[in-house]
Structure formats: structure tokens, C-alpha cells
Design an enzyme around this catalytic site. Structure first.
Site, PDB file in Angstrom:
ATOM      1  N   PRO A   1      13.164  -6.559 118.459  1.00 49.04           N
ATOM      2  CG  PRO A   1      11.576  -8.006 117.606  1.00 49.04           C
ATOM      3  CD  PRO A   1      12.080  -6.613 117.489  1.00 49.04           C
ATOM      4  CD  GLU A   2      18.908  -5.884 119.098  1.00 41.56           C
ATOM      5  OE1 GLU A   2      19.660  -6.590 118.392  1.00 41.56           O
ATOM      6  OE2 GLU A   2      18.740  -4.671 118.929  1.00 41.56           O
TER       7      GLU A   2
END
Ligand SMILES: [Zn+2]
Length: 269
Positions: free
Chosen positions: A2-3
Site C-alpha cells: 500500500p502506497e
């Protein structure tokens, strides 16, 4: 992994459902995440005031402090009902008003949850972080001033969390393409006007990703257990050896700090 855009999208997805609700309990099925999860009894009955994001941390501000949540490499949050059957990677449920639950699913267990009493900005995970890329403090002037006298490649400067947080590898590649700057360029030799273009590019690229994530998250929250993925169109990342969409030149690849780096030798100087 997850960015920042996925974390921001998650924040927007969960906030309306838990903001203003009281924590009624929790299910802690696996406390051994990246750090041991310890949830003190005092949390019971505390109200969530708002849900914020700092870098890739989600901050649930509550009466006495905050819960600081990180999704690690493979974590995701999902809204479900209290008592919904849990899978083997559903490690924590935070329950609200005895009805809804915020469920952390994390197969690789690099995620984390910390309770912090008082101001969360002083927590050891948070206090040393650089500026937020979507805040006004992130500007060409900021990048220019922190880079003077430094020979580090500009892409690595952009990915340094002490300089600016949340610019992961994909977004660094895409922002540099958009700004027309070669990733290996020495950071200290880039003038202010080009840094202004770079700061703006970072903002545009992240905002686009957040906007597109917003559409996938609705599916992700409403259906059970399914993850939304970004379908953002990428100009350079993952396209080494393919023609540049803008000029047709063959995109080149190299490694910087062990990370895949792709650029257009014609559009980026
Ligand atoms: Zn090109």
C-alpha cells in the site's frame, strides 16, 4: 505494497463510518505483527474524533490520544460487522458501538497498530517524518534548499522520508518523467525552477492516484474481503524497452538504490 494514495483512499473510505463512534471492544487474534499489538482497557468507550493520515500511517484520534495504524507490506482495512467470520489473516477487529468493526487483514504481518496517549505527532514513528507531499510546505523551494551541496540522485532524494514522505518508487518514476528530469541527475545541481516543476508533478501524480483509488475503494468497502487496485496509467514505471508515449523513444532502465528506475532519454534531461 500500500502506497500513500491507497492509504489516503482507505482513510476516506473508513472515516465516515467510524468518526464519532465509540470503541466498544476488539478482537485481537494475532498480536504479533511488526510490533506487538497492545490495546489497553481504557480504550473501551473512547470516541473516535477523526481519522487522519500522516505519511503512510492512519491516525485514529480518540479521547485520550490516538491509534496509529500502518498497513505494512500487505495489510488492508475493511469495514465489517461485529461477529463476522474471520479468515486466518484477519488479525485485529476494532469494534464500534457494538455493531460495526474495522478489520485489519495482513498476510505478511508487517503492519502495526500502536496506541499513543496524548499528541500522536510526538510518537517515535511519526516525529522524524519529512513534509507531506500534498501540503503547502512541500514546494520547489523546499526541495531546492534541502538538496544544496548534495550529489545524491534526485530520485533518491525524492524517496527520502526525511525530505518528503510517501513518494514510493512508482510515483518517483512517474513524477520525474512528468517534470522532464533524469532520475540520476545530481540533486544539488538542479535549479529552483525545475524543482518547482517536480514538486507540482509529485502532487499531480499522487492526486490522480488518489482520485482513481476512490472509485476502487467503494467496491472494496462494500464487498467482503476484496481489495481494490489502482488502474492508474503509468508512463514509465514497468515500461523499460517500450516506446515513450510522448515522443516514441525507447525507455531506458537502471537501478538506483536497488529500485527499478525507468526514464525517457529524450523527454528527461
Ligand atoms: Zn519521451
Amino acid at each position: 505494497m500500500p502506497e500513500l494514495p491507497e492509504v489516503e483512499t482507505t482513510r476516506r473510505g473508513i472515516e465516515p463510518s467510524i468518526s464519532g463512534r465509540r470503541i466498544s471492544g476488539w478482537q485481537l487474534r494475532q498480536p504479533r505483527l511488526r510490533w506487538p499489538v497492545e490495546l489497553p482497557d481504557r480504550l473501551r468507550g473512547e470516541r473516535v474524533h477523526r481519522v487522519l493520515r500522516r505519511a503512510k500511517y492512519l491516525i485514529l484520534e480518540i479521547d485520550s490520544g490516538a491509534l496509529i495504524v500502518h498497513l505494512g507490506m500487505s495489510g488492508s482495512l475493511q469495514l465489517t460487522n461485529v461477529g463476522a467470520p474471520a479468515g486466518r489473516h484477519d488479525h485485529v477487529d476494532l469494534e464500534f458501538d457494538g455493531r460495526r468493526a474495522l478489520r485489519l487483514t495482513d498476510p505478511r504481518r508487517f503492519g502495526s497498530i500502536h496506541y499513543h496517549e496524548g499528541d500522536w505527532r510526538t510518537h517515535w514513528l511519526i516525529r522524524g517524518l519529512g513534509v507531506e507531499p500534498l501540503d503547502a510546505a512541500f514546494s520547489g523551494a523546499h526541495l531546492h534548499s534541502v538538496s544544496r551541496g548534495r550529489r545524491v540522485a534526485v530520485k533518491l532524494l525524492l524517496m527520502d522520508a526525511a525530505v518528503v514522505v510517501g513518494v514510493g518508487n512508482i510515483y518517483a518514476n512517474e513524477s520525474l518523467f512528468r517534470a522532464g528530469i533524469r532520475p540520476r541527475h545530481a540533486a544539488g545541481r538542479i535549479p529552483l525552477d525545475r524543482y518547482a516543476a517536480l514538486a507540482e508533478s509529485v502532487r499531480v501524480v499522487l492526486r490522480e492516484a488518489i482520485d482513481q483509488g476512490g472509485t476502487t475503494l467503494r467496491d472494496f468497502v462494500d464487498e467482503s474481503g476484496r481489495r481494490g487496485y489502482f488502474s492508474q496509467s503509468l508512463n514509465v514505471y514497468g515500461r523499460e524497452g517500450l516506446p515513450c508515449y510522448r515522443c516514441g523513444s525507447v525507455l531506458k532502465g537502471l537501478r538506483l538504490g536497488q529500485r527499478a528506475t525507468v526514464y525517457c532519454p529524450n523527454c528527461q534531461r
